[in-house]
Design a protein around this motif. Sequence first.
Motif, PDB file in Angstrom:
ATOM      1  N   ALA A   3       0.827  -1.205   0.000  1.00  9.86           N
ATOM      2  CA  ALA A   3       0.000   0.000   0.000  1.00  9.86           C
ATOM      3  C   ALA A   3       0.866   1.261   0.000  1.00  9.86           C
ATOM      4  O   ALA A   3       0.568   2.229  -0.713  1.00  9.86           O
ATOM      5  CB  ALA A   3      -0.932  -0.001   1.207  1.00  9.86           C
ATOM      6  N   MET A   4       1.941   1.251   0.770  1.00 10.70           N
ATOM      7  CA  MET A   4       2.816   2.425   0.807  1.00 10.70           C
ATOM      8  C   MET A   4       3.511   2.640  -0.528  1.00 10.70           C
ATOM      9  O   MET A   4       3.661   3.769  -0.996  1.00 10.70           O
ATOM     10  CB  MET A   4       3.831   2.273   1.941  1.00 10.70           C
ATOM     11  CG  MET A   4       3.202   2.380   3.322  1.00 10.70           C
ATOM     12  SD  MET A   4       4.391   2.349   4.685  1.00 10.70           S
ATOM     13  CE  MET A   4       5.181   3.957   4.478  1.00 10.70           C
ATOM     14  N   GLU A   5       3.913   1.548  -1.174  1.00  5.58           N
ATOM     15  CA  GLU A   5       4.552   1.694  -2.482  1.00  5.58           C
ATOM     16  C   GLU A   5       3.553   2.117  -3.555  1.00  5.58           C
ATOM     17  O   GLU A   5       3.909   2.850  -4.482  1.00  5.58           O
ATOM     18  CB  GLU A   5       5.253   0.395  -2.884  1.00  5.58           C
ATOM     19  CG  GLU A   5       6.479   0.070  -2.045  1.00  5.58           C
ATOM     20  CD  GLU A   5       7.587   1.111  -2.166  1.00  5.58           C
ATOM     21  OE1 GLU A   5       7.612   1.863  -3.162  1.00  5.58           O
ATOM     22  OE2 GLU A   5       8.443   1.170  -1.262  1.00  5.58           O
ATOM     23  N   SER A  49      10.873  -4.392   1.332  1.00  4.86           N
ATOM     24  CA  SER A  49      10.827  -2.960   1.061  1.00  4.86           C
ATOM     25  C   SER A  49      11.621  -2.239   2.140  1.00  4.86           C
ATOM     26  O   SER A  49      12.223  -2.880   3.010  1.00  4.86           O
ATOM     27  CB  SER A  49       9.375  -2.449   1.050  1.00  4.86           C
ATOM     28  OG  SER A  49       8.832  -2.489   2.363  1.00  4.86           O
ATOM     29  N   SER A  50      11.594  -0.917   2.112  1.00  2.68           N
ATOM     30  CA  SER A  50      12.324  -0.125   3.107  1.00  2.68           C
ATOM     31  C   SER A  50      11.471   0.183   4.325  1.00  2.68           C
ATOM     32  O   SER A  50      11.893   0.951   5.193  1.00  2.68           O
ATOM     33  CB  SER A  50      12.818   1.191   2.476  1.00  2.68           C
ATOM     34  OG  SER A  50      11.722   1.965   2.018  1.00  2.68           O
ATOM     35  N   HIS A  51      10.284  -0.409   4.421  1.00  4.06           N
ATOM     36  CA  HIS A  51       9.405  -0.148   5.556  1.00  4.06           C
ATOM     37  C   HIS A  51       8.671  -1.425   5.945  1.00  4.06           C
ATOM     38  O   HIS A  51       8.694  -2.419   5.228  1.00  4.06           O
ATOM     39  CB  HIS A  51       8.405   0.970   5.223  1.00  4.06           C
ATOM     40  CG  HIS A  51       7.919   0.929   3.808  1.00  4.06           C
ATOM     41  ND1 HIS A  51       8.457   1.709   2.816  1.00  4.06           N
ATOM     42  CD2 HIS A  51       6.986   0.167   3.198  1.00  4.06           C
ATOM     43  CE1 HIS A  51       7.864   1.443   1.662  1.00  4.06           C
ATOM     44  NE2 HIS A  51       6.969   0.515   1.875  1.00  4.06           N
ATOM     45  N   GLY A  52       8.020  -1.379   7.097  1.00  2.05           N
ATOM     46  CA  GLY A  52       7.297  -2.547   7.572  1.00  2.05           C
ATOM     47  C   GLY A  52       8.226  -3.591   8.154  1.00  2.05           C
ATOM     48  O   GLY A  52       9.347  -3.298   8.580  1.00  2.05           O
ATOM     49  N   THR A  68      15.161  -6.878   8.700  1.00  2.00           N
ATOM     50  CA  THR A  68      15.601  -7.745   9.794  1.00  2.00           C
ATOM     51  C   THR A  68      17.091  -8.036   9.692  1.00  2.00           C
ATOM     52  O   THR A  68      17.831  -7.983  10.684  1.00  2.00           O
ATOM     53  CB  THR A  68      14.811  -9.061   9.796  1.00  2.00           C
ATOM     54  OG1 THR A  68      13.428  -8.772   9.996  1.00  2.00           O
ATOM     55  CG2 THR A  68      15.291  -9.985  10.907  1.00  2.00           C
ATOM     56  N   MET A  69      17.579  -8.331   8.497  1.00  2.00           N
ATOM     57  CA  MET A  69      19.007  -8.599   8.312  1.00  2.00           C
ATOM     58  C   MET A  69      19.852  -7.360   8.601  1.00  2.00           C
ATOM     59  O   MET A  69      20.932  -7.468   9.203  1.00  2.00           O
ATOM     60  CB  MET A  69      19.276  -9.093   6.886  1.00  2.00           C
ATOM     61  CG  MET A  69      18.767 -10.501   6.604  1.00  2.00           C
ATOM     62  SD  MET A  69      19.481 -11.776   7.688  1.00  2.00           S
ATOM     63  CE  MET A  69      18.138 -12.008   8.855  1.00  2.00           C
ATOM     64  N   LEU A  70      19.391  -6.196   8.197  1.00  2.00           N
ATOM     65  CA  LEU A  70      20.148  -4.971   8.479  1.00  2.00           C
ATOM     66  C   LEU A  70      20.270  -4.754   9.984  1.00  2.00           C
ATOM     67  O   LEU A  70      21.333  -4.369  10.494  1.00  2.00           O
ATOM     68  CB  LEU A  70      19.471  -3.765   7.834  1.00  2.00           C
ATOM     69  CG  LEU A  70      19.473  -3.724   6.300  1.00  2.00           C
ATOM     70  CD1 LEU A  70      18.711  -2.492   5.813  1.00  2.00           C
ATOM     71  CD2 LEU A  70      20.899  -3.716   5.744  1.00  2.00           C
ATOM     72  N   ARG A  71      19.187  -5.028  10.685  1.00  2.00           N
ATOM     73  CA  ARG A  71      19.207  -4.834  12.141  1.00  2.00           C
ATOM     74  C   ARG A  71      20.097  -5.863  12.830  1.00  2.00           C
ATOM     75  O   ARG A  71      20.950  -5.516  13.652  1.00  2.00           O
ATOM     76  CB  ARG A  71      17.772  -4.925  12.674  1.00  2.00           C
ATOM     77  CG  ARG A  71      17.658  -4.860  14.197  1.00  2.00           C
ATOM     78  CD  ARG A  71      16.209  -4.806  14.637  1.00  2.00           C
ATOM     79  NE  ARG A  71      15.406  -5.876  14.085  1.00  2.00           N
ATOM     80  CZ  ARG A  71      15.337  -7.104  14.600  1.00  2.00           C
ATOM     81  NH1 ARG A  71      16.055  -7.417  15.680  1.00  2.00           N
ATOM     82  NH2 ARG A  71      14.555  -8.020  14.048  1.00  2.00           N
ATOM     83  N   ALA A 130       8.431  -4.625  -3.029  1.00  2.00           N
ATOM     84  CA  ALA A 130       7.058  -4.124  -3.013  1.00  2.00           C
ATOM     85  C   ALA A 130       6.847  -3.049  -4.071  1.00  2.00           C
ATOM     86  O   ALA A 130       5.747  -2.921  -4.629  1.00  2.00           O
ATOM     87  CB  ALA A 130       6.708  -3.589  -1.632  1.00  2.00           C
ATOM     88  N   ALA A 131       7.889  -2.284  -4.364  1.00  2.00           N
ATOM     89  CA  ALA A 131       7.778  -1.246  -5.396  1.00  2.00           C
ATOM     90  C   ALA A 131       7.471  -1.858  -6.756  1.00  2.00           C
ATOM     91  O   ALA A 131       6.656  -1.330  -7.528  1.00  2.00           O
ATOM     92  CB  ALA A 131       9.065  -0.431  -5.461  1.00  2.00           C
TER      93      ALA A 131
END
Length: 289
Positions: free
Chosen positions: A13-15, A151-154, A160-163, A184-185
């Motif tokens: 939805a955001m994309e 995506s970059s959100h949610g 998760t991997m970046l964190r 998602a985009a």
Amino acid sequence: MKVLVFGKTGQLAMELQRRAGDAVLEMHGRETADFSDPAACAALVAASDAGAVINAVAYTAVDKAEDEEALATTVNGTTPGAIAAACAAKGIPFVQVSTDYVFDGSGSAPFAPDHPTAPLGAYGRSKLAGEEAVRAAGGAFAILRTSWVVSSHGKNFVLTMLRLGADRNRLTIVADQIGGPTCAADIADACLSIARQLREAPEKSGTYHFSGGPDVSWADFARAIFDEAGISCEVADIPSSDYPTPAQRPANSRMDNSATEAAFGIARPDWRAGLREILEDVKKDQAGA
């Protein structure tokens, strides 16, 4: 074109909002669309002057669905069917996003859209119920099965991997599940294009696949994320049996996208390019925080 979109804050939805272009979106989030109430959602379609509908809402808690299958089936099955029926009554197309979880994940060949379905768990069964209800509604529709949405959100695997990668030197990641990460985009672009085309060519209605390429394991996807982000974190391969979950995941999530390209001219997206865009968005978000 005006498009009624169910969903507002999820990844897709955001994309859709970010990539709408010249489309006018009528967004319905939780405050206006209760997906546990199929009739209420159908009424929103009936009251709208939109020329197409895209459903970006789903019950996606795969493990929790094992204990909440009735709710998952309402959200993923009954309500999309009611929306599809309302679209059919108005003569407007409906785009429903589905999942690779409708298959059993056997073998190693990519699944074609007409391959027999055999979901392994409640989530897959609920999404399959939605597919069947949408087809039964009788209107112009596209069921777009996708996989491994990021995506970059949610909440998703990339974030998760970046964190985790920033805090740890080594991670164990499942290596015997293979599929196509899908940004998602790219899904948003595909949904908007398909909605437009179905308005002009409803005979293209059907079930299609749309997943990123090349196919990869979760472990190799994690390595690609760390390489692209410049994170020094070792990835150790493990089998799914070493990471038990309440719901069984498909081992093979490969999907054949050729019918989507043939019908709509939408090529299979390269998740590596999408990953770079996601990481750029994450950097921008962090810089603005």
